[in-house]
Design a protein around this motif. Sequence first.
Motif, PDB file in Angstrom:
ATOM      1  N   LEU A 383       0.844  -1.242   0.070  1.00 14.46           N
ATOM      2  CA  LEU A 383      -0.157   0.003  -0.121  1.00 14.46           C
ATOM      3  C   LEU A 383       0.908   1.209  -0.040  1.00 14.46           C
ATOM      4  N   ALA A 384       0.709   2.024  -1.086  1.00 14.61           N
ATOM      5  CA  ALA A 384       1.647   3.153  -1.243  1.00 14.61           C
ATOM      6  C   ALA A 384       0.456   4.574  -1.098  1.00 14.61           C
ATOM      7  N   ASN A 385       1.127   5.250  -0.153  1.00 15.30           N
ATOM      8  CA  ASN A 385       0.204   6.537  -0.237  1.00 15.30           C
ATOM      9  C   ASN A 385       0.702   7.630  -1.055  1.00 15.30           C
ATOM     10  N   ASN A 399      -2.586   3.391  -3.315  1.00 11.60           N
ATOM     11  CA  ASN A 399      -2.473   2.691  -4.501  1.00 11.60           C
ATOM     12  C   ASN A 399      -3.211   3.500  -5.827  1.00 11.60           C
ATOM     13  N   SER A 400      -3.033   4.937  -5.762  1.00 12.24           N
ATOM     14  CA  SER A 400      -3.611   5.814  -6.630  1.00 12.24           C
ATOM     15  C   SER A 400      -4.957   5.971  -6.457  1.00 12.24           C
ATOM     16  N   VAL A 401      -5.872   5.286  -5.782  1.00 12.29           N
ATOM     17  CA  VAL A 401      -6.943   5.240  -5.397  1.00 12.29           C
ATOM     18  C   VAL A 401      -7.493   6.417  -4.282  1.00 12.29           C
ATOM     19  N   SER A 402      -8.281   7.276  -4.515  1.00  8.61           N
ATOM     20  CA  SER A 402      -8.825   8.233  -3.368  1.00  8.61           C
ATOM     21  C   SER A 402     -10.033   8.083  -3.152  1.00  8.61           C
ATOM     22  N   TYR A 403     -10.276   7.674  -1.767  1.00  9.11           N
ATOM     23  CA  TYR A 403     -11.597   7.158  -1.423  1.00  9.11           C
ATOM     24  C   TYR A 403     -12.875   8.008  -1.167  1.00  9.11           C
ATOM     25  N   VAL A 404     -13.774   7.959  -1.828  1.00  6.47           N
ATOM     26  CA  VAL A 404     -15.053   8.851  -1.650  1.00  6.47           C
ATOM     27  C   VAL A 404     -16.146   7.877  -1.073  1.00  6.47           C
ATOM     28  N   PRO A 405     -16.889   8.509   0.052  1.00  5.66           N
ATOM     29  CA  PRO A 405     -17.764   7.630   0.730  1.00  5.66           C
ATOM     30  C   PRO A 405     -18.943   7.519  -0.296  1.00  5.66           C
ATOM     31  N   ALA A 406     -19.424   6.366  -0.239  1.00  2.00           N
ATOM     32  CA  ALA A 406     -20.806   5.812  -0.876  1.00  2.00           C
ATOM     33  C   ALA A 406     -22.041   6.551  -0.132  1.00  2.00           C
ATOM     34  N   ASP A 407     -23.273   6.501  -0.927  1.00  2.00           N
ATOM     35  CA  ASP A 407     -24.507   6.967  -0.313  1.00  2.00           C
ATOM     36  C   ASP A 407     -25.350   5.985   0.805  1.00  2.00           C
ATOM     37  N   THR A 408     -24.521   4.940   0.754  1.00  2.00           N
ATOM     38  CA  THR A 408     -25.061   3.900   1.883  1.00  2.00           C
ATOM     39  C   THR A 408     -23.844   3.227   2.469  1.00  2.00           C
ATOM     40  N   SER A 426     -11.734  -2.852  -6.288  1.00  2.00           N
ATOM     41  CA  SER A 426     -11.882  -1.431  -6.483  1.00  2.00           C
ATOM     42  C   SER A 426     -10.469  -0.926  -6.334  1.00  2.00           C
ATOM     43  N   ILE A 427      -9.583  -1.458  -5.408  1.00  2.00           N
ATOM     44  CA  ILE A 427      -8.307  -1.023  -5.163  1.00  2.00           C
ATOM     45  C   ILE A 427      -7.234  -2.181  -5.466  1.00  2.00           C
ATOM     46  N   PRO A 428      -6.277  -1.956  -6.133  1.00  2.68           N
ATOM     47  CA  PRO A 428      -5.306  -3.011  -6.274  1.00  2.68           C
ATOM     48  C   PRO A 428      -4.340  -3.267  -5.159  1.00  2.68           C
ATOM     49  N   ASP A 429      -3.805  -4.674  -5.351  1.00  5.28           N
ATOM     50  CA  ASP A 429      -2.968  -5.059  -3.999  1.00  5.28           C
ATOM     51  C   ASP A 429      -1.600  -4.580  -4.199  1.00  5.28           C
ATOM     52  N   ASN A 430      -1.213  -3.647  -5.340  1.00  6.70           N
ATOM     53  CA  ASN A 430      -0.106  -3.102  -5.449  1.00  6.70           C
ATOM     54  C   ASN A 430      -0.179  -1.746  -6.181  1.00  6.70           C
ATOM     55  N   PRO A 431       0.818  -0.932  -5.791  1.00  6.61           N
ATOM     56  CA  PRO A 431       0.862   0.553  -6.450  1.00  6.61           C
ATOM     57  C   PRO A 431       1.261   0.319  -7.991  1.00  6.61           C
ATOM     58  N   SER A 432       0.629   1.368  -8.546  1.00  2.00           N
ATOM     59  CA  SER A 432       0.776   1.491  -9.908  1.00  2.00           C
ATOM     60  C   SER A 432       1.666   2.777 -10.208  1.00  2.00           C
ATOM     61  N   TYR A 433       1.537   3.582  -9.234  1.00  2.00           N
ATOM     62  CA  TYR A 433       2.095   4.927  -9.215  1.00  2.00           C
ATOM     63  C   TYR A 433       1.603   5.603 -10.377  1.00  2.00           C
ATOM     64  N   GLY A 434       0.426   5.526 -10.977  1.00  2.00           N
ATOM     65  CA  GLY A 434      -0.293   6.296 -11.717  1.00  2.00           C
ATOM     66  C   GLY A 434      -0.773   7.462 -11.322  1.00  2.00           C
ATOM     67  N   ASN A 435      -1.766   7.942 -12.106  1.00  2.00           N
ATOM     68  CA  ASN A 435      -2.492   9.303 -11.611  1.00  2.00           C
ATOM     69  C   ASN A 435      -3.568   8.838 -10.697  1.00  2.00           C
ATOM     70  N   GLY A 436      -3.640   9.681  -9.710  1.00  2.00           N
ATOM     71  CA  GLY A 436      -4.672   9.455  -8.872  1.00  2.00           C
ATOM     72  C   GLY A 436      -6.395   9.530  -9.372  1.00  2.00           C
ATOM     73  N   TYR A 437      -7.310   8.779  -8.880  1.00  2.00           N
ATOM     74  CA  TYR A 437      -8.668   8.752  -9.282  1.00  2.00           C
ATOM     75  C   TYR A 437      -9.499   8.614  -8.118  1.00  2.00           C
ATOM     76  N   LEU A 438     -10.747   8.903  -8.235  1.00  2.00           N
ATOM     77  CA  LEU A 438     -11.880   8.763  -7.100  1.00  2.00           C
ATOM     78  C   LEU A 438     -12.562   7.527  -7.235  1.00  2.00           C
ATOM     79  N   GLN A 536      -7.768   6.142   2.652  1.00  2.00           N
ATOM     80  CA  GLN A 536      -8.435   5.099   3.344  1.00  2.00           C
ATOM     81  C   GLN A 536      -9.133   4.247   2.380  1.00  2.00           C
ATOM     82  N   PHE A 537      -9.431   2.930   2.772  1.00  2.00           N
ATOM     83  CA  PHE A 537     -10.244   2.008   2.076  1.00  2.00           C
ATOM     84  C   PHE A 537     -10.835   1.017   3.005  1.00  2.00           C
ATOM     85  N   TYR A 538     -11.420   0.166   2.610  1.00  2.00           N
ATOM     86  CA  TYR A 538     -12.270  -0.729   3.448  1.00  2.00           C
ATOM     87  C   TYR A 538     -11.750  -2.337   2.897  1.00  2.00           C
TER      88      TYR A 538
END
Length: 572
Positions: A383-385, A399-408, A426-438, A536-538
């Motif tokens: 996990l890479a921040n 891992n390039s994924v910026s967490y957004v809360p769901a509606d539920t 929806s989040i990979p086991d290893n970092p890709s060091y690519g662009n961040g996304y939501l 963060q993630f779950y």
Amino acid sequence: MRACEYTVRERERESWKFDKGEREREREMRGLRALCFFFAVSLFLLVQNEVNGDSPYRFYTWKITYGDIYPLGVKQQGILINGQFPGPQIDCITNDNLIISVYNYLNEPFLISWNGLQHRGKSWQDGVYGTNCPILPGKNFTYLLQAKDQIGSFFYFPSLAFQKAAGGFGGIKIYSRPRIPVPFPPPAGDHTVLAGDWFKRSHRGLKWILDGGHNLPFPDGLLINGRGWNGYTFAVDQGKTYRFRISNVGTSTSINFRIQGHAMKLVEVEGSHTLQNTYSSLDVHLGQSLSVLVIADQPPKDYYIVVSSRFTSPVLTTTAILHYRNSFTRVSGPPPGGPTIDIGSSLSQARSIRWNLTASGPRPNPQGSYHYGMIKTSRTIVLANSAPYINGKQRYAVNSVSYVPADTPLKLADYFKIGGVFNLGSIPDNPSYGNGYLATSVMAADFRAFVEIVFQNWEDSVQSWHIDGYSFFVVGMDGGQWTPASRSKYNLRDSVARCTTQVYPRSWTAIYMALDNVGMWNIRSENWARQYLGQQFYLRVYSPANSWRDELPIPKNALLCGRASGRHTRSF
């Protein structure tokens, strides 16, 4: 219950066959009915399976309100629990049931999470938005917690938005059961120290800054138990030993803790008894807790208790007072200095904190009887921040994924099988060091797997990571890039087990963790701005058995919201 009713009726008919007085017959009937009622209630609670009927109950009623506080000398609106800032202390014993009724008198939704409590099979009680619907203004919710198989020092805090920066936090002490040996004599006193950074700006103002895509300003100061400079006093008797439980409840900075002229013997870290090394000062990173023993063995007078920020410029400092009861000499002069920006000393200290292999934990068997280093890992997660800008705004990511809360809440969506709320993987086991996304990032994991997780930090700030529902072994930490060859440096014998770990700048930290707790569990940065903006993630730990032995059913009183609104929990 029918059997009980039949027994009562039969006993009533039989009683007339004997020549007994009316008073004696009535007394027998009352006793039998009471016994049947007790049996029925016990059976009901067993079927509920939400609390453990074998262990004691502790009941709390908490009223959450706003109130005026002056922690740094200026008036602020704080979040109070029963009028207190910090909130009430929870004192309990291993396996105690904690029934906590929370009444929200704020004008905003509210939730409490329990930093370090594992909620065995009950992620329903975790108190974060991924598992629980918020308690709406004017409403209440009762948490059904249990300190199952745990001891140690922890804390609770408000988990929504940036409410943690307004108060609402308090300490949790879990004592060992009477017949479980503890590796030190009972201290003369047991003190809680809730320390951390503080802002004069309101929690709404801080949230507004973050929502605008900006970083927070530097904190305005540090607090000890809700007070500023010399605002809190710990009284001791000369010659006696005291336990201090220190938690970093701040939002932004690591801290260093020290007591003028007194050595500290480390005895516990987040539920693990440690080797009893002695320190002159201790680093406590965001979200971490630990216990030390301090002997009041100095000449009787007042001494500074010092908390200062670590790895910051400028360095923030605050003090409390260690007061010898037979003393009339106040503190004078500057407080003793401590480490500031040096990384090496902090890393060396972290490596020196080891598991006490011969001490008992919550159960009588020695902690070292669990040989974590001999278990083969089935999966490695790296996990890479990172701190990307997304849509022109500052965000933080894993891992390039910026967490957004769901509606539920994710746990409710999973239970009711509501599609479209989240996707496993929806989040990979290893970092890709690519662009961040939501994304609403959820990682799938198998119950009873034994995993290796590596936290890789390429940024210039110290990271602090927490995993809800678990305690893990911190097997290694070092500078640079983690590679499989880094395993040769792991401590596979007596690494400490804890729930929050630091990762130094441009460094890595590796942990081993047994996935023995089914549920939806939050993995997050304890830097609250980073957590709020996506770091963060779950982790969904899943058992296909669908058994109450693995995970308890949804509580009857579970709040329902979002796409789960209008559904039903359960009728039994």
